[in-house]
Design a protein around this motif. Sequence first.
Motif, PDB file in Angstrom:
ATOM      1  N   GLN A   1      -0.919  -4.214  -2.747  1.00  0.00           N
ATOM      2  CA  GLN A   1      -0.430  -3.818  -4.062  1.00  0.00           C
ATOM      3  C   GLN A   1      -0.396  -2.299  -4.185  1.00  0.00           C
ATOM      4  OE1 GLN A   1       0.681  -6.063  -6.668  1.00  0.00           O
ATOM      5  NE2 GLN A   1       1.563  -4.046  -7.125  1.00  0.00           N
ATOM      6  N   LYS A   2      -1.386  -1.628  -3.591  1.00  0.00           N
ATOM      7  CA  LYS A   2      -1.388  -0.164  -3.586  1.00  0.00           C
ATOM      8  C   LYS A   2      -0.154   0.365  -2.850  1.00  0.00           C
ATOM      9  CE  LYS A   2      -4.018   3.886  -2.055  1.00  0.00           C
ATOM     10  NZ  LYS A   2      -5.245   4.368  -1.339  1.00  0.00           N
ATOM     11  N   ALA A   3       0.179  -0.268  -1.722  1.00  0.00           N
ATOM     12  CA  ALA A   3       1.371   0.133  -0.963  1.00  0.00           C
ATOM     13  C   ALA A   3       2.628  -0.047  -1.805  1.00  0.00           C
ATOM     14  CB  ALA A   3       1.472  -0.684   0.318  1.00  0.00           C
ATOM     15  N   ALA A   4       2.708  -1.174  -2.521  1.00  0.00           N
ATOM     16  CA  ALA A   4       3.870  -1.425  -3.372  1.00  0.00           C
ATOM     17  C   ALA A   4       3.970  -0.397  -4.488  1.00  0.00           C
ATOM     18  CB  ALA A   4       3.782  -2.836  -3.962  1.00  0.00           C
ATOM     19  N   ASP A   5       2.827  -0.033  -5.068  1.00  0.00           N
ATOM     20  CA  ASP A   5       2.819   0.972  -6.140  1.00  0.00           C
ATOM     21  C   ASP A   5       3.280   2.332  -5.624  1.00  0.00           C
ATOM     22  OD1 ASP A   5       1.872  -0.963  -7.865  1.00  0.00           O
ATOM     23  OD2 ASP A   5      -0.226  -0.343  -7.709  1.00  0.00           O
ATOM     24  N   LEU A   6       2.884   2.663  -4.393  1.00  0.00           N
ATOM     25  CA  LEU A   6       3.272   3.948  -3.819  1.00  0.00           C
ATOM     26  C   LEU A   6       4.770   3.996  -3.518  1.00  0.00           C
ATOM     27  CD1 LEU A   6       0.226   4.532  -1.428  1.00  0.00           C
ATOM     28  CD2 LEU A   6       0.862   5.974  -3.369  1.00  0.00           C
ATOM     29  N   VAL A   7       5.342   2.861  -3.122  1.00  0.00           N
ATOM     30  CA  VAL A   7       6.781   2.806  -2.829  1.00  0.00           C
ATOM     31  C   VAL A   7       7.594   2.879  -4.112  1.00  0.00           C
ATOM     32  CG1 VAL A   7       8.621   1.312  -1.970  1.00  0.00           C
ATOM     33  CG2 VAL A   7       6.536   1.602  -0.648  1.00  0.00           C
ATOM     34  N   GLY A   8       7.102   2.201  -5.165  1.00  0.00           N
ATOM     35  CA  GLY A   8       7.842   2.177  -6.420  1.00  0.00           C
ATOM     36  C   GLY A   8       8.544   0.852  -6.631  1.00  0.00           C
ATOM     37  N   GLU A   9       9.122   0.665  -7.791  1.00  0.00           N
ATOM     38  CA  GLU A   9       9.681  -0.626  -8.187  1.00  0.00           C
ATOM     39  C   GLU A   9      10.868  -1.043  -7.335  1.00  0.00           C
ATOM     40  OE1 GLU A   9       9.496  -4.114 -10.161  1.00  0.00           O
ATOM     41  OE2 GLU A   9       8.089  -2.439 -10.287  1.00  0.00           O
ATOM     42  N   ALA A  10      11.667  -0.081  -6.884  1.00  0.00           N
ATOM     43  CA  ALA A  10      12.821  -0.430  -6.043  1.00  0.00           C
ATOM     44  C   ALA A  10      12.347  -1.165  -4.803  1.00  0.00           C
ATOM     45  CB  ALA A  10      13.591   0.820  -5.662  1.00  0.00           C
ATOM     46  N   GLY A  11      11.347  -0.579  -4.166  1.00  0.00           N
ATOM     47  CA  GLY A  11      10.554  -1.284  -3.185  1.00  0.00           C
ATOM     48  C   GLY A  11      11.178  -1.592  -1.844  1.00  0.00           C
ATOM     49  N   ILE A  12      10.334  -2.176  -1.030  1.00  0.00           N
ATOM     50  CA  ILE A  12      10.675  -2.661   0.305  1.00  0.00           C
ATOM     51  C   ILE A  12      10.339  -4.147   0.287  1.00  0.00           C
ATOM     52  CG2 ILE A  12      10.116  -2.515   2.755  1.00  0.00           C
ATOM     53  CD1 ILE A  12       9.242   0.410   2.203  1.00  0.00           C
ATOM     54  N   HIS A  13      11.315  -4.984   0.579  1.00  0.00           N
ATOM     55  CA  HIS A  13      11.101  -6.417   0.369  1.00  0.00           C
ATOM     56  C   HIS A  13       9.940  -6.977   1.188  1.00  0.00           C
ATOM     57  CE1 HIS A  13      12.878  -7.968   4.149  1.00  0.00           C
ATOM     58  NE2 HIS A  13      13.793  -7.019   4.032  1.00  0.00           N
ATOM     59  N   GLN A  14       9.704  -6.405   2.385  1.00  0.00           N
ATOM     60  CA  GLN A  14       8.620  -6.927   3.219  1.00  0.00           C
ATOM     61  C   GLN A  14       7.258  -6.779   2.540  1.00  0.00           C
ATOM     62  OE1 GLN A  14      11.077  -4.932   4.268  1.00  0.00           O
ATOM     63  NE2 GLN A  14      11.699  -5.376   6.381  1.00  0.00           N
ATOM     64  N   ILE A  15       7.068  -5.691   1.769  1.00  0.00           N
ATOM     65  CA  ILE A  15       5.787  -5.487   1.088  1.00  0.00           C
ATOM     66  C   ILE A  15       5.584  -6.574   0.034  1.00  0.00           C
ATOM     67  CG2 ILE A  15       4.488  -3.951  -0.434  1.00  0.00           C
ATOM     68  CD1 ILE A  15       5.718  -1.591   0.964  1.00  0.00           C
ATOM     69  N   TRP A  16       6.642  -6.862  -0.749  1.00  0.00           N
ATOM     70  CA  TRP A  16       6.511  -7.878  -1.797  1.00  0.00           C
ATOM     71  C   TRP A  16       6.371  -9.263  -1.191  1.00  0.00           C
ATOM     72  CZ3 TRP A  16       5.322  -6.208  -6.431  1.00  0.00           C
ATOM     73  CH2 TRP A  16       5.665  -4.884  -6.761  1.00  0.00           C
ATOM     74  N   GLY A  17       7.027  -9.505  -0.071  1.00  0.00           N
ATOM     75  CA  GLY A  17       6.842 -10.783   0.623  1.00  0.00           C
ATOM     76  C   GLY A  17       5.419 -10.948   1.117  1.00  0.00           C
ATOM     77  N   ALA A  18       4.846  -9.842   1.613  1.00  0.00           N
ATOM     78  CA  ALA A  18       3.454  -9.883   2.092  1.00  0.00           C
ATOM     79  C   ALA A  18       2.495 -10.125   0.924  1.00  0.00           C
ATOM     80  CB  ALA A  18       3.110  -8.582   2.803  1.00  0.00           C
ATOM     81  N   ILE A  19       2.769  -9.504  -0.223  1.00  0.00           N
ATOM     82  CA  ILE A  19       1.951  -9.737  -1.425  1.00  0.00           C
ATOM     83  C   ILE A  19       2.031 -11.215  -1.817  1.00  0.00           C
ATOM     84  CG2 ILE A  19       1.822  -9.285  -3.915  1.00  0.00           C
ATOM     85  CD1 ILE A  19       2.564  -6.372  -3.274  1.00  0.00           C
ATOM     86  N   ALA A  20       3.239 -11.775  -1.759  1.00  0.00           N
ATOM     87  CA  ALA A  20       3.412 -13.191  -2.081  1.00  0.00           C
ATOM     88  C   ALA A  20       2.623 -14.076  -1.120  1.00  0.00           C
ATOM     89  CB  ALA A  20       4.899 -13.554  -2.039  1.00  0.00           C
ATOM     90  N   ASP A  21       2.675 -13.748   0.172  1.00  0.00           N
ATOM     91  CA  ASP A  21       1.891 -14.510   1.158  1.00  0.00           C
ATOM     92  C   ASP A  21       0.401 -14.480   0.807  1.00  0.00           C
ATOM     93  OD1 ASP A  21       4.074 -15.229   2.721  1.00  0.00           O
ATOM     94  OD2 ASP A  21       3.856 -13.529   4.088  1.00  0.00           O
ATOM     95  N   THR A  22      -0.073 -13.312   0.385  1.00  0.00           N
ATOM     96  CA  THR A  22      -1.491 -13.160   0.077  1.00  0.00           C
ATOM     97  C   THR A  22      -1.869 -13.971  -1.160  1.00  0.00           C
ATOM     98  OG1 THR A  22      -1.274 -10.901   0.936  1.00  0.00           O
ATOM     99  CG2 THR A  22      -3.349 -11.468  -0.118  1.00  0.00           C
ATOM    100  N   TYR A  23      -1.028 -13.921  -2.188  1.00  0.00           N
ATOM    101  CA  TYR A  23      -1.280 -14.752  -3.375  1.00  0.00           C
ATOM    102  C   TYR A  23      -1.304 -16.235  -2.994  1.00  0.00           C
ATOM    103  CZ  TYR A  23      -1.083 -11.258  -7.118  1.00  0.00           C
ATOM    104  OH  TYR A  23      -1.378 -10.216  -7.977  1.00  0.00           O
TER     105      TYR A  23
END
Length: 216
Positions: free
Chosen positions: A151-173
């Motif tokens: 989540q810290k990585a996602a916050d640093l990237v910003g809302e536009a984001g990198i899809h792999q980070i959000w996919g990894a967050i989803a995997d973790t949830y």
Amino acid sequence: LDAIELVNLSKTDEFQSVDLLINLAHLYLEASKLDLALEEPLTVARQYALQAIALAPSFWKSYQVLGLIELDLGNIQASIDSFTQAVNIDANELMLTNLGTLNFCRDNLEQALKNYQLAATFSPHSHLSSEMMGMIKYFQGDFTESLSLRQKAADLVGEAGIHQIWGAIADTYSQLGQAELALKNYSHALNIVAKDSLRGNLSPSDHAHQLYYLMR
């Protein structure tokens, strides 16, 4: 080929330059990825990198290019050793992150984590170290800490984001049994992929991720 020829014109037995030798090593390394009429370009690249090290053993760039060459030759431990030497001379985030990834590939998770932690001290506002530490924690089964780091990585990237980070967050949830939050983040990853698709810049890897998110 023209670049190699031009650089070789500057090289003589009387004149030895570390930068010139490193450039030749890089050129032959890149040439190895192409279908060119060169005999064993990786072997030649390695020879130039070793000559550069012999000429200036305290210069980190020579070890960096040697590490890349050893990696392409399939010599993972030799690549780790070269990157480690480069880091010992002049550490920076990129080399430490590369070294961490190599150690991860060798299943040296604790050493990889140390590499990423040190990388974060050089670039505290970069998402890369947090993302990779989150990955390590995920594979170690510490999903709560993994989620925090990702989540810290996602916050640093910003809302536009990198899809792999959000996919990894989803995997973790998902691993934490929080299905609704997992679905929300898989959907967010898919939205990013959709935007990239409209720009026409999806890679085969992006398409594979898209199918994975849809399956999840």
